[in-house]
Design an enzyme around this catalytic site. Structure first.
Site, short mmCIF file in Angstrom:
data_model
loop_
_atom_site.label_atom_id
_atom_site.label_comp_id
_atom_site.label_asym_id
_atom_site.label_seq_id
_atom_site.Cartn_x
_atom_site.Cartn_y
_atom_site.Cartn_z
N HIS A 231 -3.82 -5.18 0.66
CA HIS A 231 -3.28 -5.53 1.97
C HIS A 231 -3.32 -7.04 2.17
O HIS A 231 -4.24 -7.57 2.82
CB HIS A 231 -4.07 -4.83 3.09
CG HIS A 231 -3.72 -3.39 3.25
ND1 HIS A 231 -2.66 -2.96 4.02
CD2 HIS A 231 -4.26 -2.27 2.70
CE1 HIS A 231 -2.58 -1.64 3.96
NE2 HIS A 231 -3.54 -1.20 3.16
N GLU B 76 -1.69 -8.86 4.15
CA GLU B 76 -1.59 -9.24 5.58
C GLU B 76 -2.97 -9.29 6.23
O GLU B 76 -3.19 -10.10 7.13
CB GLU B 76 -0.62 -8.29 6.32
CG GLU B 76 -1.17 -6.94 6.73
CD GLU B 76 -1.38 -5.96 5.57
OE1 GLU B 76 -1.08 -6.30 4.42
OE2 GLU B 76 -1.88 -4.83 5.82
N CYS C 38 0.83 -1.21 0.00
CA CYS C 38 0.00 0.00 0.00
C CYS C 38 0.86 1.26 0.00
O CYS C 38 1.45 1.61 -1.01
CB CYS C 38 -1.00 -0.04 1.16
SG CYS C 38 -2.37 1.10 0.89
#
Ligand code: MN
Length: 247
Positions: free
Chosen positions: A225, A227, A114
């Site tokens: 994202h 994660e 990001c």
């Protein structure tokens, strides 16, 4: 075999302008959780104004993640701030620039997520849309890339991945993948030496890689994202095994 040591940059929150001594270093726990769950050792790196420390951190790492966060100061890519620009953190910008440059010098693989994806791009001469409202609605039919109130553990839009890319292999050889999306900025001009390897349906770049791994240190950047998505979709963890390709 020792665990790969992966540095993760952090943001910070000033809790009270009157009490700067209570400023808190912070990053979502999902980054460290992902890195641990694939058997690596996550190491959080606090923001520092002492840029000469960057090479000491890098010397103790096998890879670096430049994490998500606030907007990048547009002066870095030669633009004046526009009205839709959100908060930026000058000290974080300078610290992550120092870490990136030290990593490049040490041939350390860097994964940008990001904000980190956008930062790598501008440090290699690219530019950003400071806000996606800059893109004329007449030119493209924009996909919704940010929705406050959404849960970012779930996918929001699709991306198309180039079959020739390393990312394609990491995504289990899928051309179309669903990703989450939490960004109001986007890449306008791609930085030198980078190849765009994934796009959203409106044509925005959602991932890049270094064009040639030799002699340049490896780079991977993703606008989404992984994660957070990995909490819901375990296959997204595989993206982080990218670091093993270079040990
Ligand atoms: Mn997106």
């Amino acid at each position: 075999m020792s665990r790969l040591r992966i540095g993760i940059t952090t943001g910070r929150q000033l809790q009270d302008d009157e009490w700067p001594e209570f400023m808190i270093d912070q990053t979502p726990t999902a980054y460290a959780r992902c890195i641990r769950s694939i058997g690596y050792l996550p190491i959080l790196i606090p923001i520092s104004g002492h840029q000469n420390l960057a090479q000491d951190y890098i010397a103790n790492l096998d890879g670096l993640i430049i994490s998500g966060g606030c907007d990048i100061n547009p002066l870095i890519y030669g633009e004046e701030p526009r009205m839709a620009l959100s908060t930026s953190d000058y000290v974080r910008d300078q610290w992550e620039i120092a870490l990136f440059q030290a990593a490049q010098k040490a041939q350390l693989p860097v994964l940008g997520i990001c904000r980190g994806f956008q930062l790598i791009n501008v440090l290699l001469g690219g530019t950003l849309y400071q806000d996606m409202s800059e893109i004329s609605q007449q030119e493209v039919s924009l996909v919704q890339h940010i929705k406050n109130g959404s849960r970012f553990i779930y996918p929001q839009h699709t991306i198309q991945i180039k079959e020739s890319s390393i990312l394609y292999n990491l995504m289990n050889k899928c051309i179309e993948v669903q990703v989450n999306s939490y960004h109001h900025q986007a890449i306008k001009k791609l930085g030198a030496g980078l190849e765009a390897v994934a796009f959203s349906a409106d044509g925005l770049i959602e991932a890049f890689e270094q064009i040639s791994a030799e002699p340049n240190p490896p780079l991977l950047g993703v606008q989404w994202h992984p994660e957070l998505l990995a909490i819901h979709q375990k296959n997204m963890l595989k993206l982080f095994t990218w670091f093993e390709l270079f040990k």
